[in-house]
Design an enzyme around this catalytic site. Structure first.
Site, PDB file in Angstrom:
ATOM      1  CG  ASN A   9      -1.735   1.216   1.392  1.00 15.55           C
ATOM      2  OD1 ASN A   9      -1.864   2.003   0.450  1.00 15.55           O
ATOM      3  ND2 ASN A   9      -2.315   1.398   2.572  1.00 15.55           N
ATOM      4  CE  LYS A  11       0.119   3.228   4.691  1.00 17.71           C
ATOM      5  NZ  LYS A  11       0.121   3.308   6.133  1.00 17.71           N
ATOM      6  CG  HIS A  97      -5.538   1.437   5.157  1.00 19.64           C
ATOM      7  ND1 HIS A  97      -5.134   2.411   6.041  1.00 19.64           N
ATOM      8  CD2 HIS A  97      -4.495   0.583   5.026  1.00 19.64           C
ATOM      9  CE1 HIS A  97      -3.893   2.159   6.419  1.00 19.64           C
ATOM     10  NE2 HIS A  97      -3.474   1.058   5.813  1.00 19.64           N
ATOM     11  CD  GLU A  99      -2.839   5.215   6.801  1.00 17.64           C
ATOM     12  OE1 GLU A  99      -2.830   5.338   5.572  1.00 17.64           O
ATOM     13  OE2 GLU A  99      -1.895   4.696   7.449  1.00 17.64           O
ATOM     14  CD  GLU A 169      -3.316  -3.174   7.197  1.00 21.81           C
ATOM     15  OE1 GLU A 169      -2.171  -3.331   6.760  1.00 21.81           O
ATOM     16  OE2 GLU A 169      -3.991  -2.152   6.968  1.00 21.81           O
ATOM     17  N   GLY A 175       2.505   1.629  10.799  1.00 19.93           N
ATOM     18  CA  GLY A 175       3.416   2.772  10.690  1.00 19.93           C
ATOM     19  C   GLY A 175       4.106   3.128  11.998  1.00 19.93           C
ATOM     20  CB  SER A 215       5.467  -2.380  11.886  1.00 18.91           C
ATOM     21  OG  SER A 215       4.969  -1.074  12.160  1.00 18.91           O
TER      22      SER A 215
HETATM   23  C1  PEP Z   1      -0.554  -0.235   6.185  1.00 21.20           C
HETATM   24  O1  PEP Z   1      -0.694   0.969   6.148  1.00 21.20           O
HETATM   25  O2  PEP Z   1      -1.412  -0.989   5.680  1.00 21.20           O
HETATM   26  C2  PEP Z   1       0.628  -0.771   6.837  1.00 21.20           C
HETATM   27  C3  PEP Z   1       0.642  -2.039   7.165  1.00 21.20           C
HETATM   28  O3  PEP Z   1       1.642   0.123   7.077  1.00 21.20           O
HETATM   29  P1  PEP Z   1       3.085  -0.204   7.718  1.00 21.20           P
HETATM   30  O4  PEP Z   1       3.599  -1.461   7.042  1.00 21.20           O
HETATM   31  O5  PEP Z   1       3.912   0.987   7.398  1.00 21.20           O
HETATM   32  O6  PEP Z   1       2.861  -0.422   9.161  1.00 21.20           O
END
Ligand code: PEP
Length: 252
Positions: A9, A11, A97, A99, A169, A175, A215
């Site tokens: 992703n 973003k 997601h 966000e 997630e 993040g 992460s």
């Molecule tokens: C995400 O935004 O779906 C995500 C998993 O981000 P990160 O890997 O940076 O934690």
């Protein structure tokens, strides 16, 4: 057998030039990796999707959108429809997601509509969900995840899940550099598969790919992916570097 999936992703990152560079780097990085049962998906920002589709045409890399509007078309300024995505060769979309839920007020019921719209057009949906830190601290994480899935997905027929990839997630891991342990991921994925089996059937539950996101980096991917109910990952930050993303794909 269910497919393994590694999805990136991107973003709101990467200009057109950077998009092309990253795809070039990925193609190089993925050379020589056997991808027989693994799907590799990238999700660039809307304006670069068309070029991304063109640049990945003869490769194993698939291109996904990061969102779609639920309506067919109309007076929804700033939004993008499923037909527009389909028209440029995109047939995978990320929905739900955290966000989008947090900053753009996407509710479970809006997401249910979006999922219907996408599946109705034959898209594959990477459906994201997961608990907040407070939920986990209060030991409410299983309940929260169950509610999210019930509200957005469980009105669907079993057949529809052939087009759904689930992405667990935990919001506290996105993040932040703080990953769920492989055991925490497995525990939740097993719970999710159990919910699917209860609501639909064991057979159906065994066929659904469940990704972990939060992460994931080259150094922890192998351990997380080694768990029996973890079928891959949705990757944010580490998907922006060809070397890191390729290393994560390699560890599946
Ligand atoms: C995400 O935004 O779906 C995500 C998993 O981000 P990160 O890997 O940076 O934690």
């Amino acid at each position: 057998m269910r497919k393994k999936v590694v999805a990136g992703n991107w973003k709101m990152n990467n200009t057109l030039v950077e998009t092309k560079q990253l795809i070039k780097g990925l193609k190089k990085g993925l050379k020589g990796i056997k991808l027989k049962d693994t799907r590799v998906i990238i999700a660039p920002t809307y304006v670069n999707l068309h070029q991304a589709v063109k640049k990945t045409e003869k490769s194993k890399i698939e291109v996904a959108a990061q969102n779609v509007h639920q309506a067919k078309n109309g007076a929804f300024t700033g939004e993008i429809s499923i037909d527009m995505l389909s028209d440029i060769g995109v047939n995978v979309v990320i929905l739900g997601h955290s966000e989008r839920r947090a900053y753009f007020n996407e509710t479970d019921s809006a997401l249910a509509e979006k999922v219907n719209t996408a599946i109705g057009k034959g898209f594959d949906v990477i459906f994201c969900f997961g608990e907040q830190l407070e939920d986990r601290q209060a030991n409410n994480h299983f309940k929260v995840v169950e509610e999210q899935l019930k509200n957005a997905l469980f009105a669907l027929r079993s057949e529809a899940f052939k087009n759904i990839i689930l992405a667990y997630e935990p919001v506290w891991a996105i993040g932040t550099g703080q990953t769920a342990t492989a055991e925490e991921a497995q525990e939740m994925h097993e719970f999710i598969r159990g919910l699917l089996a209860k609501e639909y059937s064991k057979d159906m539950a065994e066929g659904v790919s469940i990704l972990y996101g939060g992460s994931v980096k080259p150094k922890n991917a192998e351990e997380i992916f080694s768990k029996p109910d973890v079928d891959g990952g949705l990757i944010g930050g580490a998907s922006l570097k060809a070397e890191d993303f390729s290393a994560i794909v390699k560890s599946i």
